[in-house]
Design a protein around this motif. Structure first.
Motif, PDB file in Angstrom:
ATOM      1  N   MET A   1      -7.739   2.211   5.346  1.00 57.29           N
ATOM      2  CA  MET A   1      -7.187   1.566   4.109  1.00 57.29           C
ATOM      3  C   MET A   1      -8.225   1.482   3.131  1.00 57.29           C
ATOM      4  O   MET A   1      -9.606   1.303   3.297  1.00 57.29           O
TER       5      MET A   1
ATOM      6  N   ASN B   1      -2.834   7.803   7.276  1.00 58.15           N
ATOM      7  CA  ASN B   1      -2.664   7.830   8.722  1.00 58.15           C
ATOM      8  C   ASN B   1      -2.393   9.199   9.356  1.00 58.15           C
ATOM      9  O   ASN B   1      -1.747  10.050   8.580  1.00 58.15           O
TER      10      ASN B   1
ATOM     11  N   SER C   1       0.918  -1.237  -0.099  1.00 60.20           N
ATOM     12  CA  SER C   1       0.119  -0.143   0.083  1.00 60.20           C
ATOM     13  C   SER C   1       1.010   1.323   0.082  1.00 60.20           C
ATOM     14  O   SER C   1       2.010   1.244   0.545  1.00 60.20           O
TER      15      SER C   1
ATOM     16  N   SER D   1       1.562   4.571   1.608  1.00 58.74           N
ATOM     17  CA  SER D   1       1.248   5.130   3.003  1.00 58.74           C
ATOM     18  C   SER D   1       1.258   6.499   2.965  1.00 58.74           C
ATOM     19  O   SER D   1       2.467   6.959   2.753  1.00 58.74           O
TER      20      SER D   1
ATOM     21  N   THR E   1       1.022   9.702   5.348  1.00 56.09           N
ATOM     22  CA  THR E   1       0.808  10.568   6.629  1.00 56.09           C
ATOM     23  C   THR E   1       0.303  11.998   6.745  1.00 56.09           C
ATOM     24  O   THR E   1       1.088  12.879   5.907  1.00 56.09           O
TER      25      THR E   1
ATOM     26  N   MET F   1      -2.905   3.571   2.504  1.00 56.14           N
ATOM     27  CA  MET F   1      -3.361   3.620   3.726  1.00 56.14           C
ATOM     28  C   MET F   1      -3.004   5.020   4.440  1.00 56.14           C
ATOM     29  O   MET F   1      -2.060   5.756   3.748  1.00 56.14           O
TER      30      MET F   1
END
Length: 137
Positions: free
Chosen positions: A118, A130, A79, A81, A83, A128
């Motif tokens: 997700m 976050n 995935s 990711s 942030t 994802m």
């Protein structure tokens, strides 16, 4: 430096334009097969496809191209990711990315984040998103 390199099934340019709009990213480079020198021929059906592209998302680089049809495989086992420090902005980006795609884990608070989710975007790329708790970045 470590940068993900994604392969798309003919829709790399559309995906990068979507990320530009959705994530506030910036396309830094987009080379099509038509941009290659004459001694680098490509099949006529690939002339307008992306040979190489680079996108910047808050200073982080994502690279990609359109894979030749015989070499394209559905993405799996990873995935991208993302942030995001603000929970509301993280949730907005998550929902925007998943529009037209699918949600694997709805965005919500967890023991390790102010918000985490997700999903897969409309181009088949898993993400994802976050918003980490302090000290859990």
């Amino acid at each position: 430096m470590l940068n993900p390199y994604l392969f798309y099934n003919g829709d790399c340019e559309a995906a990068f334009k979507f990320y530009e709009k959705t994530l506030g990213a910036k396309i830094e480079l987009l080379l099509r097969h038509t941009d290659a020198p004459p001694d680098m021929p490509s099949p006529p059906e690939r002339k307008n496809q992306v040979m190489h592209a680079r996108l910047s998302i808050d200073g982080q680089v994502l690279m990609a191209s359109d894979a030749p049809p015989e070499h394209f495989h559905e993405p799996k086992g990873f995935s991208i990711s993302l942030t995001v420090s603000d929970p509301k902005e993280a949730e907005r980006k998550f929902h925007a990315l998943c529009e037209g795609g699918s949600v694997n884990m709805p965005f919500g608070t967890t023991f390790f984040s102010k918000g985490f989710g997700m999903g897969t975007d409309q181009f088949g790329i898993p993400w994802m998103v976050n918003c980490p708790l302090e000290g859990h970045g």
